[in-house]
Design a protein around this motif. Structure first.
Motif, mmCIF file in Angstrom:
data_model
loop_
_atom_site.group_PDB
_atom_site.id
_atom_site.type_symbol
_atom_site.label_atom_id
_atom_site.label_comp_id
_atom_site.label_asym_id
_atom_site.label_seq_id
_atom_site.Cartn_x
_atom_site.Cartn_y
_atom_site.Cartn_z
ATOM 1 N N LEU A 114 -7.652 -26.863 -29.153
ATOM 2 C CA LEU A 114 -6.446 -27.565 -28.730
ATOM 3 C C LEU A 114 -6.813 -28.771 -27.860
ATOM 4 N N SER A 115 -7.825 -28.604 -27.046
ATOM 5 C CA SER A 115 -8.314 -29.716 -26.232
ATOM 6 C C SER A 115 -8.814 -30.858 -27.113
ATOM 7 N N GLY A 116 -9.556 -30.513 -28.148
ATOM 8 C CA GLY A 116 -10.036 -31.530 -29.079
ATOM 9 C C GLY A 116 -8.902 -32.251 -29.793
ATOM 10 N N TYR A 117 -7.882 -31.498 -30.139
ATOM 11 C CA TYR A 117 -6.716 -32.105 -30.793
ATOM 12 C C TYR A 117 -6.041 -33.092 -29.853
ATOM 13 N N TYR A 118 -5.810 -32.650 -28.599
ATOM 14 C CA TYR A 118 -5.171 -33.536 -27.631
ATOM 15 C C TYR A 118 -6.012 -34.784 -27.368
ATOM 16 N N ARG A 119 -7.316 -34.614 -27.288
ATOM 17 C CA ARG A 119 -8.190 -35.753 -27.036
ATOM 18 C C ARG A 119 -8.138 -36.743 -28.194
ATOM 19 N N ALA A 120 -8.133 -36.239 -29.419
ATOM 20 C CA ALA A 120 -8.053 -37.113 -30.591
ATOM 21 C C ALA A 120 -6.707 -37.829 -30.656
ATOM 22 N N ASP A 121 -5.682 -37.195 -30.102
ATOM 23 C CA ASP A 121 -4.344 -37.782 -30.102
ATOM 24 C C ASP A 121 -4.112 -38.706 -28.900
ATOM 25 N N GLY A 122 -5.136 -38.863 -28.043
ATOM 26 C CA GLY A 122 -5.022 -39.748 -26.895
ATOM 27 C C GLY A 122 -4.354 -39.124 -25.684
ATOM 28 N N GLN A 123 -4.131 -37.818 -25.702
ATOM 29 C CA GLN A 123 -3.485 -37.124 -24.586
ATOM 30 C C GLN A 123 -4.567 -36.489 -23.703
ATOM 31 N N ASN A 124 -5.283 -37.337 -22.982
ATOM 32 C CA ASN A 124 -6.447 -36.881 -22.215
ATOM 33 C C ASN A 124 -6.089 -35.923 -21.085
ATOM 34 N N ASP A 125 -4.932 -36.076 -20.465
ATOM 35 C CA ASP A 125 -4.549 -35.157 -19.396
ATOM 36 C C ASP A 125 -4.330 -33.739 -19.930
ATOM 37 N N LYS A 126 -3.694 -33.630 -21.075
ATOM 38 C CA LYS A 126 -3.507 -32.311 -21.696
ATOM 39 C C LYS A 126 -4.846 -31.748 -22.186
ATOM 40 N N ALA A 127 -5.711 -32.631 -22.686
ATOM 41 C CA ALA A 127 -7.034 -32.194 -23.152
ATOM 42 C C ALA A 127 -7.839 -31.613 -21.998
ATOM 43 N N LEU A 128 -7.801 -32.281 -20.854
ATOM 44 C CA LEU A 128 -8.526 -31.792 -19.689
ATOM 45 C C LEU A 128 -7.984 -30.443 -19.230
ATOM 46 N N ALA A 129 -6.674 -30.284 -19.252
ATOM 47 C CA ALA A 129 -6.062 -29.005 -18.859
ATOM 48 C C ALA A 129 -6.508 -27.882 -19.794
ATOM 49 N N GLU A 130 -6.568 -28.158 -21.094
ATOM 50 C CA GLU A 130 -6.998 -27.134 -22.052
ATOM 51 C C GLU A 130 -8.481 -26.813 -21.890
ATOM 52 N N GLU A 131 -9.302 -27.812 -21.593
ATOM 53 C CA GLU A 131 -10.728 -27.542 -21.352
ATOM 54 C C GLU A 131 -10.905 -26.664 -20.123
ATOM 55 N N GLN A 132 -10.122 -26.924 -19.082
ATOM 56 C CA GLN A 132 -10.189 -26.082 -17.887
ATOM 57 C C GLN A 132 -9.739 -24.657 -18.202
ATOM 58 N N ARG A 133 -8.713 -24.522 -19.030
ATOM 59 C CA ARG A 133 -8.246 -23.197 -19.438
ATOM 60 C C ARG A 133 -9.344 -22.483 -20.237
ATOM 61 N N ALA A 134 -10.020 -23.197 -21.116
ATOM 62 C CA ALA A 134 -11.113 -22.600 -21.893
ATOM 63 C C ALA A 134 -12.240 -22.129 -20.979
ATOM 64 N N GLU A 135 -12.552 -22.923 -19.951
ATOM 65 C CA GLU A 135 -13.589 -22.514 -18.996
ATOM 66 C C GLU A 135 -13.158 -21.274 -18.216
ATOM 67 N N GLU A 136 -11.868 -21.176 -17.883
ATOM 68 C CA GLU A 136 -11.360 -19.974 -17.225
ATOM 69 C C GLU A 136 -11.525 -18.761 -18.125
ATOM 70 N N TYR A 137 -11.220 -18.913 -19.397
ATOM 71 C CA TYR A 137 -11.405 -17.816 -20.349
ATOM 72 C C TYR A 137 -12.877 -17.424 -20.438
ATOM 73 N N PHE A 138 -13.758 -18.418 -20.400
ATOM 74 C CA PHE A 138 -15.199 -18.162 -20.439
ATOM 75 C C PHE A 138 -15.608 -17.287 -19.253
ATOM 76 N N VAL A 139 -15.176 -17.660 -18.054
ATOM 77 C CA VAL A 139 -15.510 -16.901 -16.845
ATOM 78 C C VAL A 139 -14.903 -15.503 -16.907
ATOM 79 N N GLN A 140 -13.682 -15.374 -17.408
ATOM 80 C CA GLN A 140 -13.046 -14.066 -17.526
ATOM 81 C C GLN A 140 -13.842 -13.147 -18.453
ATOM 82 N N GLU A 141 -14.322 -13.686 -19.557
ATOM 83 C CA GLU A 141 -15.113 -12.860 -20.482
ATOM 84 C C GLU A 141 -16.445 -12.465 -19.859
#
Length: 193
Positions: free
Chosen positions: A134-161
């Motif tokens: 989803l972050s990649g999709y947002y980044r390709a669509d020019g929505q960098n703020d949403k992309a950054l939020a999704e990357e942070q969410r992915a990192e949170e999931y990484f730490v949780q696992e």
């Protein structure tokens, strides 16, 4: 929603495989750990001469090497870890090693074809991959703020696992109970007087 163009589909699959490989190599994930028995032999090539070595380059059964043992450490409590060095395409062992084969603990080789022929993505990666995609999709669509939020969410999931696997592994450790002391220590008496 429109179906993906072939160019978009191939870009998505490349991104998916890249993200899986990135997650695969960032930690020692227990579900991806494997033990492989390898035969020790002498090596005499232009870049290396060793009496005790195991070739691991282009191995189809190991991706990363974590440890080397004289016996299978998951089935034999007396298995001893053997020191090793990775030199070029070889796992070099000390010359004093008496074994003729060793057990290498490492990571399984990830597929490079997720999305085409390989459909079995490890379950613990699912939330991370969704957020990264989803972050990649947002980044390709020019929505960098949403992309950054999704990357942070992915990192949170990484730490949780990672936390989840560490909790699961700690269940196998022996907990030693200690008894409280009934006498005050000398330090406590000196500071209270």
């Amino acid at each position: 929603m429109d179906s993906l163009l072939s160019v978009e589909e191939s870009a998505f699959k490349r991104s998916l495989n890249d993200r899986i490989r990135g997650i695969w190599t960032r930690a020692k994930w227990p579900p991806l750990t494997t033990v492989v028995q390898k035969t020790i032999g002498a090596v005499d090539v232009a870049t290396l001469k060793a009496d005790k070595a195991v070739q691991i380059d282009n191995a189809t059964d190991l991706f990363d090497v974590h440890a080397v043992y004289d016996r299978n450490p998951y089935s034999d409590n007396n298995a001893k870890e053997i020191e090793f060095r990775l030199i070029g395409d070889y796992l070099v062992l000390p010359n004093k090693t008496p074994e003729t084969s060793v057990f290498v603990v490492g990571t399984q080789v990830p597929s490079t074809d997720y999305g085409n022929t390989e459909l079995n993505i490890p379950q613990f990666m699912d939330r991370m991959l969704l957020a990264f995609c989803l972050s990649g999709y947002y980044r390709a669509d020019g929505q960098n703020d949403k992309a950054l939020a999704e990357e942070q969410r992915a990192e949170e999931y990484f730490v949780q696992e990672l936390d989840r696997f560490e909790r699961m592994e700690s269940q196998n450790q022996i907990k030693v109970g200690t008894y409280p002391t009934y006498y005050t220590s000398l330090l406590v008496r000196q500071t209270t007087v």
